[in-house]
Design an enzyme around this catalytic site. Structure first.
Site: not given
Ligand code: FAD
Ligand code: SF4
Ligand code: FES
Lengths: 659, 252
Positions: A43-46, A267, A285, A331, A423, A457
């Site tokens: 995801g964004l972090a990874g 949310h 949103s 929220r 959420h 948050r």
């Molecule tokens: C519908 C929705 C709308 C949102 N809108 C906003 C917004 O407008 N603004 C905002 O700031 N935030 C928003 N958020 C929150 C935000 O999107 C998330 O908190 C953020 O994107 C999380 O990013 P991340 O990189 O931590 O994890 P994620 O993007 O969830 O990535 C997780 C990754 O880990 C991998 N993974 C998980 N478990 C395993 C495992 N056991 N083995 C291997 N891989 C694994 C997955 O494959 C994926 O690649 C929203 C969230 C949702 C649900």
């Protein structure tokens, strides 16, 4: 002495990070080439962490369970990303973003981390734009901003209602570039099932190839968990179907403390549940609260259609209760207010568990400004409506479409019906200032950690945090650890720690197949979700939480006696994946309830009914609870809580008022 | 458990893995609600199969809101089914009638081998992006985001191209299994931005070369891809990519 050392650098708040960066140990380029880093999650972090570390010269392996890194759940974020750019000249600053985040989090986040987050926020926008992320712009060619809940400045950058998609595809492009260069090895359709610790340090993972079903061992000098949030513990949430806690939970069982597990964000603006077939909930949103007005009828049980209810019989309850922030309160406040109205019998729609989000006034207002811009002096009502609709469509078009798609109703004509839904999870693996968990060499980034958002948050801050952690924090902080690891040669995956971790993972799979019970995984997941939503959801109390704990324990027993997992292990088997995840959710659910029970104050998303003011506002208990609850897994479903006391030096802790 | 009152006949492609051949298997489903999504209807069927001790149908999905690009069902001869502008997960049962027979197959293309049932391997798309679908800027090298103003129409057009979710419906619907719409969307997004111009020449050449290597077919301008694309990615992108490709080849 506490086992928790948050490793916050000395010095004044504004200088901590700058000083840290200039004094942290570095790893020279030749050594980086022999250091391997495992990143779980794309995801964004990874993705941002992996590409940045690869650019620096580390050897990186990335894992995700979807078929491509581009599909991580960050893709679904809609509204936007915050950054203290002050492009609008409306008084924004690093300090103000910091302050809003601490206050928004109801004074349960660590000042030093949040300040760092605010101070790197502007770089994120620069980075993304340079990488070709097409953020929204004004006619003059400059970036556009919108406002979001919990703030009074416009600091949110966006790309229509697809901000997460655009940011993730940007981060993914950077990641793929490194894949092409051979510095990142990508393992899609792989699920991490265990961490491997050797002599007290994290040295790798066990992952299952989801297509062949084979377990694999991977070594890393350090492991970063960027595996997202655990909102799916509630079964219904806005998270993607595969979002899970497994990676974090397995790490927790191997020594990583879990911080504030009960801090969940509900949310306020989601599409209400339509029936028991519902598999997930869809968020509308929060940016919609920017222009939309939220109301319910003033009369209880009013059965008239929304458009038949005259203005003076509508209760714009957020504007009424919180005149300063109105529809833009944070929220948690907005969600509880909706629940309060519905519980009191003012809800709308078939289920009566919904409130209206109305765009009529916004369409009129935008119609007027647009007519002025177009120099039309006496516009007709119809013209105003058309112009207004155009502006609204440009800003929120895809969200309106999505609403219509799901409900079959046209939100330009009738107000949308919304209700709160799970959420985001503020809780997560406890990390220190370096983003390291309590297991040396094991890091947690993005939503998977507990860090920056306290008990609630603010909107548009998760994307910011994910990219801050990955692009701008971990590239420095990992050096503090890896600089001491340069003499460590890659450890053979024949090492007994790898062998044993693989055995552990295999044992769980075997056990799941051996049960041959009568009920599907979803059956258990739904039951868990119901317990969590009813008793550990928007409002919690002592009695309910105790009941929930008993019920979850019984559910766990039943799961391990009666779940049915079809198919075989050596095959592509989504039911097996789900079974493993639900097993972990059940354990997590119990811990969340324990944490919620312990915290007998209300703060942010955590509302304890016993702790409220006469007007029903949440009441914090700072003397007792100004700490992070970090839970240690003692095995056999027992836990010990450790406290990280929160010190507020830059900000005076105060009651959170949005009135 | 009863949900609604639609009864349907599903003919679903079952295939154990990429080595064995598959076939259509008929499954009746009952009591379906028009408010269900297509995938929720599959959940109901799978739950039934599990309860009967059979193996559920494997299909890809994740976000269930039309943005991750993971879902991929070929429904009654059309990728993502009969409605325009939606993905499979956004398709609701109200788009069908009680008594309908619905045929569901996986994406079919040489470059997208079947993994199991309705699940296919689309990693070819990732490999194409890895060849040039990016701007080479390392973390920390960026200037202030507002230093390069970008005309709003360009930014908007770039965004529209960037809205591609990488689902592969364009390939699935094309009689040549061409990936031109997908590849051109990425080329366009970056070609329209000043930051993207720097590497425009190598980008288009490398991405097109990889596209060919993956075994995607040629584009013969049938336009089916644009019609079936859930995100409305326009054929103009293909024209732009062709221009970019032409210029790139003249330059070198
Ligand atoms: C519908 C929705 C709308 C949102 N809108 C906003 C917004 O407008 N603004 C905002 O700031 N935030 C928003 N958020 C929150 C935000 O999107 C998330 O908190 C953020 O994107 C999380 O990013 P991340 O990189 O931590 O994890 P994620 O993007 O969830 O990535 C997780 C990754 O880990 C991998 N993974 C998980 N478990 C395993 C495992 N056991 N083995 C291997 N891989 C694994 C997955 O494959 C994926 O690649 C929203 C969230 C949702 C649900
Ligand atoms: S161009 Fe359209 S159909 Fe093709 S992958 Fe992108 S979104 Fe899917
Ligand atoms: S499941 Fe994500 S687009 Fe359909």
């Amino acid at each position: 002495m506490s086992k928790l050392d948050s490793k916050i650098p000395e010095g004044p708040l504004e200088q901590k990070w700058e000083k840290y960066k200039s004094s942290v140990a570095l790893v020279n380029p030749a050594n980086k080439r022999s250091l391997e880093v495992i990143v779980v999650g794309s995801g964004l972090a990874g993705a941002s962490a992996a590409s940045s570390l690869a650019e620096m010269g580390y050897k990186v392996k990335v894992f995700c369970f979807q078929d491509s890194a581009r599909r991580a759940h960050s893709i679904a974020a809609q509204g936007g990303i915050n950054a203290a750019k002050n492009y609008q000249n409306d008084g924004d600053s690093t300090y103000r973003l910091f302050y809003d985040t601490i206050k928004g989090g109801d004074y349960r986040a660590r000042e030093a981390n949040v300040y760092r987050l605010a101070s790197v926020s502007a770089n994120i926008i620069d980075q993304c734009v340079a990488m070709g992320v097409p953020l929204a712009r004004e006619y003059g060619g400059m970036l556009s901003n919108r406002s979001f809940g919990g703030t009074q400045v416009q600091r949110t950058f966006y790309a229509a209602g697809q901000t997460g998609q655009q940011l993730l595809l940007g981060a993914y492009s950077g990641l793929q570039r490194q894949v092409g260069l051979g510095t990142v090895e990508m393992f899609a359709r792989h699920e991490m099932l265990e961490v491997v610790n050797i002599e007290g340090k994290c040295r790798g993972i066990i992952a299952r190839d989801l297509i062949s079903g084979k377990l694999e061992r991977h070594f890393g000098h350090a492991v970063l968990l960027c595996t997202g949030g655990y909102g799916n513990v509630f079964y219904l949430s806005t998270n993607a179907m595969g979002s899970n806690v497994t990676a974090a939970w397995k790490a927790h069982k191997k020594g990583a403390f879990f911080g504030n597990p009960c801090f969940t964000q509900i949310h306020p603006t989601c599409i209400p549940v339509s029936g028991d077939h519902q598999s997930k909930l869809t968020l509308m949103s929060e940016s919609l609260r920017n222009d939309g007005r939220i109301w319910v009828p003033k009369k209880q049980g009013d059965t008239r259609k929304a458009n038949e209810i005259p203005e003076d019989e509508r209760d714009y309850y957020l504007e009424r209760r919180y005149p300063a922030f109105g529809n833009l309160v944070p929220r948690d406040v907005a969600s509880r207010a909706a629940k309060e109205r519905c519980d009191a019998g003012y809800g709308v729609g078939n289920s009566k568990m919904a409130v209206y989000l109305d765009y009529k006034a916004a369409i009129e207002r935008y119609g007027k400004t647009q007519a002025k811009k177009l120099n039309i002096s006496n516009p007709t009502a119809e013209q105003l409506r058309v112009f207004g609709k155009q502006v609204v469509e440009e800003k929120y078009g895809n969200l309106f479409e999505m609403y219509e798609q799901i409900t079959g109703e046209n939100p330009y004509e009738v107000p949308m019906r919304i209700y709160p839904a799970v959420h985001y999870t503020m809780g997560g693996l406890w990390v220190d200032y370096n983003l390291m968990t309590t297991v040396p060499g094991l890091y947690a980034l993005g939503e998977a950690n507990f860090s920056d958002h306290g008990a609630n948050r603010l909107g548009a801050s998760a994307l910011m945090q994910g990219l801050a952690d990955g692009y701008f924090v971990i590239p420095y902080t990992i050096g503090a650890y890896l600089s001491k690891e340069i003499s460590v040669k890659a450890i053979s995956t024949d090492h007994e720690a790898f062998v044993n971790a693989e055995k552990d993972a295999q044992a769980i799979i075997d056990k799941l197949f051996a049960i041959k019970g009568t009920k599907s995984v979803d059956h258990f997941h739904k039951r868990l979700g119901k317990i969590m939503w009813d008793k550990c959801g928007m409002a919690r109390n002592d009695k309910g939480l105790k009941e929930a704990i008993t019920e979850i324990r019984a559910l766990r027993e039943e799961f391990w006696k009666d779940v049915r997992v079809p198919g075989t292990a050596n095959d592509f088997n989504p039911e097996l994946e789900k079974a493993g995840r639900v097993a972990d959710f059940i354990e997590l659910g119990e811990l969340m309830c324990m944490d919620a029970l312990n915290r007998s104050e209300s703060c942010g998303g955590h509302f304890r009914e016993e702790s409220q003011t006469e007007e029903g506002e949440a009441m914090r208990k700072d003397e007792e609870f100004a700490y992070v609850a970090a839970w240690e897994n003692k095995g056999n479903h027992t836990y010990e809580m450790h406290k990280e006391e929160l010190k507020f030096e830059a900000i005076k802790i105060a009651a959170r008022s949005y009135k | 458990m009863s949900h609604g009152n639609m009864n349907l006949t599903l003919k679903i492609w079952r295939q154990k893995n990429d080595k064995e051949t598959g076939k259509l298997v008929t499954y009746p489903v009952k009591d379906i609600s028009p408010d269900m999504s297509f995938l929720e209807m599959f959940d109901v069927l799978n739950e039934e199969l599990i309860n009967k001790g059979e193996e559920p149908i494997a299909f890809d999905h994740d976000c269930r809101e039309g943005i991750c690009g993971m879902c991929s069902m070929f429904i009654n001869g059309r990728p993502h089914g009969p409605k325009r502008g939606v993905t499979t997960c956004q398709l609701h049962m109200r788009s069908f009638k009680n008594g309908d027979t619905i045929v569901v197959e996986p994406w079919r293309a040489a470059a997208f081998p079947v993994i199991k049932d309705l699940t296919v391997d689309r990693s070819a798309f990732d490999r194409i992006i890895a060849k040039g679908g990016f701007i080479s800027v390392n973390t920390g090298n960026a200037q202030d985001a507002n230093n390069i103003p970008i005309p709003k129409p360009d930014a908007d057009a770039s965004f529209e191209a960037a809205a591609c979710i990488g689902c592969g419906a364009c390939v699935a619907t094309c009689k040549n299994s061409s990936a031109m719409l997908f590849v051109s969307a990425k080329i366009s997004q970056l070609a329209l931005l000043p930051q993207g111009r720097v590497e425009a020449t190598t980008r288009v050449k490398n991405m097109v070369a990889q596209m060919d290597e993956e075994g995607f077919g040629n584009c013969t301008n049938t336009g089916a891809c644009e019609i079936e694309c859930p995100k409305g990615i326009s054929l103009e992108n293909i024209a732009r990519m062709n221009r970019e490709y032409f210029v790139a080849n003249i330059k070198s």
